[in-house]
Write a protein that holds these residues in place. Sequence first.
Motif, PDB file in Angstrom:
ATOM      1  N   VAL A 110       0.557  -1.161   0.040  1.00 35.37           N
ATOM      2  CA  VAL A 110      -0.016   0.030  -0.094  1.00 35.37           C
ATOM      3  C   VAL A 110       0.765   1.084  -0.080  1.00 35.37           C
ATOM      4  N   ASN A 111       1.912   1.148   0.742  1.00 34.26           N
ATOM      5  CA  ASN A 111       2.932   2.545   0.834  1.00 34.26           C
ATOM      6  C   ASN A 111       3.596   2.707  -0.533  1.00 34.26           C
ATOM      7  N   ASP A 112       3.509   1.740  -1.673  1.00 37.55           N
ATOM      8  CA  ASP A 112       4.343   2.431  -2.842  1.00 37.55           C
ATOM      9  C   ASP A 112       3.475   2.479  -3.906  1.00 37.55           C
ATOM     10  N   ASP A 113       2.269   2.696  -3.576  1.00 33.88           N
ATOM     11  CA  ASP A 113       1.314   2.669  -4.747  1.00 33.88           C
ATOM     12  C   ASP A 113       1.523   4.179  -5.671  1.00 33.88           C
ATOM     13  N   PRO A 114       1.739   3.945  -6.687  1.00 32.32           N
ATOM     14  CA  PRO A 114       2.182   5.186  -7.601  1.00 32.32           C
ATOM     15  C   PRO A 114       0.845   5.983  -7.638  1.00 32.32           C
ATOM     16  N   THR A 115       1.188   7.512  -7.696  1.00 32.33           N
ATOM     17  CA  THR A 115      -0.018   8.357  -7.733  1.00 32.33           C
ATOM     18  C   THR A 115      -0.146   9.191  -8.960  1.00 32.33           C
ATOM     19  N   GLY A 116       0.754   8.715  -9.809  1.00 29.80           N
ATOM     20  CA  GLY A 116       0.706   9.060 -11.275  1.00 29.80           C
ATOM     21  C   GLY A 116       1.230   8.415 -12.306  1.00 29.80           C
ATOM     22  N   PRO A 117       1.235   8.826 -13.553  1.00 29.85           N
ATOM     23  CA  PRO A 117       1.641   7.993 -14.622  1.00 29.85           C
ATOM     24  C   PRO A 117       2.977   7.882 -14.598  1.00 29.85           C
ATOM     25  N   GLN A 118       3.425   6.636 -14.963  1.00 26.87           N
ATOM     26  CA  GLN A 118       4.957   6.288 -15.079  1.00 26.87           C
ATOM     27  C   GLN A 118       5.509   7.064 -16.532  1.00 26.87           C
ATOM     28  N   PRO A 119       6.790   7.281 -16.456  1.00 25.56           N
ATOM     29  CA  PRO A 119       7.383   8.136 -17.623  1.00 25.56           C
ATOM     30  C   PRO A 119       7.170   6.987 -18.781  1.00 25.56           C
ATOM     31  N   PRO A 120       7.330   7.530 -20.134  1.00 24.58           N
ATOM     32  CA  PRO A 120       7.183   6.568 -21.041  1.00 24.58           C
ATOM     33  C   PRO A 120       8.435   5.721 -20.987  1.00 24.58           C
ATOM     34  N   LEU A 121       7.934   4.274 -21.466  1.00 20.48           N
ATOM     35  CA  LEU A 121       9.048   3.145 -21.527  1.00 20.48           C
ATOM     36  C   LEU A 121       9.429   3.071 -22.791  1.00 20.48           C
ATOM     37  N   PRO A 122      10.505   2.186 -22.764  1.00 20.07           N
ATOM     38  CA  PRO A 122      11.154   1.980 -24.309  1.00 20.07           C
ATOM     39  C   PRO A 122       9.786   1.255 -24.984  1.00 20.07           C
ATOM     40  N   THR A 123      10.222   1.706 -26.348  1.00 18.64           N
ATOM     41  CA  THR A 123       9.004   1.126 -27.290  1.00 18.64           C
ATOM     42  C   THR A 123       9.490   0.109 -28.313  1.00 18.64           C
ATOM     43  N   GLU A 124       8.421  -0.561 -28.963  1.00 18.55           N
ATOM     44  CA  GLU A 124       9.078  -1.605 -29.946  1.00 18.55           C
ATOM     45  C   GLU A 124       7.932  -1.598 -31.015  1.00 18.55           C
ATOM     46  N   GLN A 130       5.009  -3.023 -14.806  1.00 17.01           N
ATOM     47  CA  GLN A 130       3.887  -3.792 -15.282  1.00 17.01           C
ATOM     48  C   GLN A 130       2.578  -3.399 -14.264  1.00 17.01           C
ATOM     49  N   THR A 131       3.125  -3.471 -12.959  1.00 17.44           N
ATOM     50  CA  THR A 131       2.273  -2.667 -11.842  1.00 17.44           C
ATOM     51  C   THR A 131       1.641  -1.699 -12.264  1.00 17.44           C
ATOM     52  N   THR A 132       2.333  -0.585 -12.498  1.00 20.65           N
ATOM     53  CA  THR A 132       1.678   0.585 -12.916  1.00 20.65           C
ATOM     54  C   THR A 132       1.248   0.844 -14.345  1.00 20.65           C
ATOM     55  N   GLY A 133       1.665  -0.025 -15.289  1.00 18.85           N
ATOM     56  CA  GLY A 133       1.086  -0.046 -16.721  1.00 18.85           C
ATOM     57  C   GLY A 133       0.534   1.509 -17.259  1.00 18.85           C
ATOM     58  N   LEU A 134      -0.646   1.524 -17.540  1.00 17.53           N
ATOM     59  CA  LEU A 134      -1.231   2.808 -18.035  1.00 17.53           C
ATOM     60  C   LEU A 134      -2.044   3.265 -17.276  1.00 17.53           C
ATOM     61  N   MET A 135      -1.930   3.158 -15.793  1.00 15.46           N
ATOM     62  CA  MET A 135      -2.629   3.860 -15.039  1.00 15.46           C
ATOM     63  C   MET A 135      -2.298   5.593 -14.967  1.00 15.46           C
ATOM     64  N   TRP A 136      -3.504   6.368 -14.852  1.00 15.80           N
ATOM     65  CA  TRP A 136      -3.503   7.780 -14.886  1.00 15.80           C
ATOM     66  C   TRP A 136      -2.924   8.375 -16.233  1.00 15.80           C
ATOM     67  N   ARG A 137      -2.910   7.400 -17.327  1.00 15.39           N
ATOM     68  CA  ARG A 137      -2.706   8.116 -18.727  1.00 15.39           C
ATOM     69  C   ARG A 137      -3.942   8.415 -19.039  1.00 15.39           C
ATOM     70  N   LYS A 138      -3.967   9.541 -19.742  1.00 11.85           N
ATOM     71  CA  LYS A 138      -5.332  10.500 -20.356  1.00 11.85           C
ATOM     72  C   LYS A 138      -5.632   9.905 -21.655  1.00 11.85           C
ATOM     73  N   SER A 139      -4.856   9.249 -22.176  1.00 14.05           N
ATOM     74  CA  SER A 139      -5.235   8.698 -23.668  1.00 14.05           C
ATOM     75  C   SER A 139      -4.379   7.758 -23.993  1.00 14.05           C
TER      76      SER A 139
END
Length: 161
Positions: free
Chosen positions: A23-37, A62-71
């Motif tokens: 519970v203590n390390d639950d992110p509160t915003g989107p993660q930075p963009p990840l490497p793409t392929e 993977q835990t954060t994934g697309l959380m908080w992304r607006k699109s």
Amino acid sequence: MRVLPIVLGLGVLAGGVARAQSVNDDPTGPQPPLPTEALSIVNDQGQKLGFTVEVAATAQEQTTGLMWRKSVADDGGMLFPLPQSQVAQFWMKNTVVPLDMVFIGADGTIKAISENTVPYSLGVESSGVPVTAVLELEGGITAKDQISVGDKVVAKQFGQG
């Protein structure tokens, strides 16, 4: 979108993947963009549909994934490679846009699709069968592009691309 957490840390839920965070390390915003392929999906009409997807390689990504992304771009998304073939279970906690979840077998064949998942839902979206990756795309794109179970994903993850 992230892999479904369970109560006491990392573990397995009903034979599927379950990555957790305390519970203590639950992110509160989107993660930075990840490497793409680049990857493509060949639908049963023979159309080759191109996507550039972020690759969520680590447990935290993977835990954060697309959380908080607006699109999610209509030619973008996020790929979740799994460490082994397993029943994958995801939810939409803190995910603000609908997604299409594409569950992919080891040979790149689409095994299941959850279309237009409900933002913020804690309901489980399951592959129902063992898969080696999950691809999250913009909600509604699989119907729009006629992507269905049995179609092929062409990417490095599956020995092509």
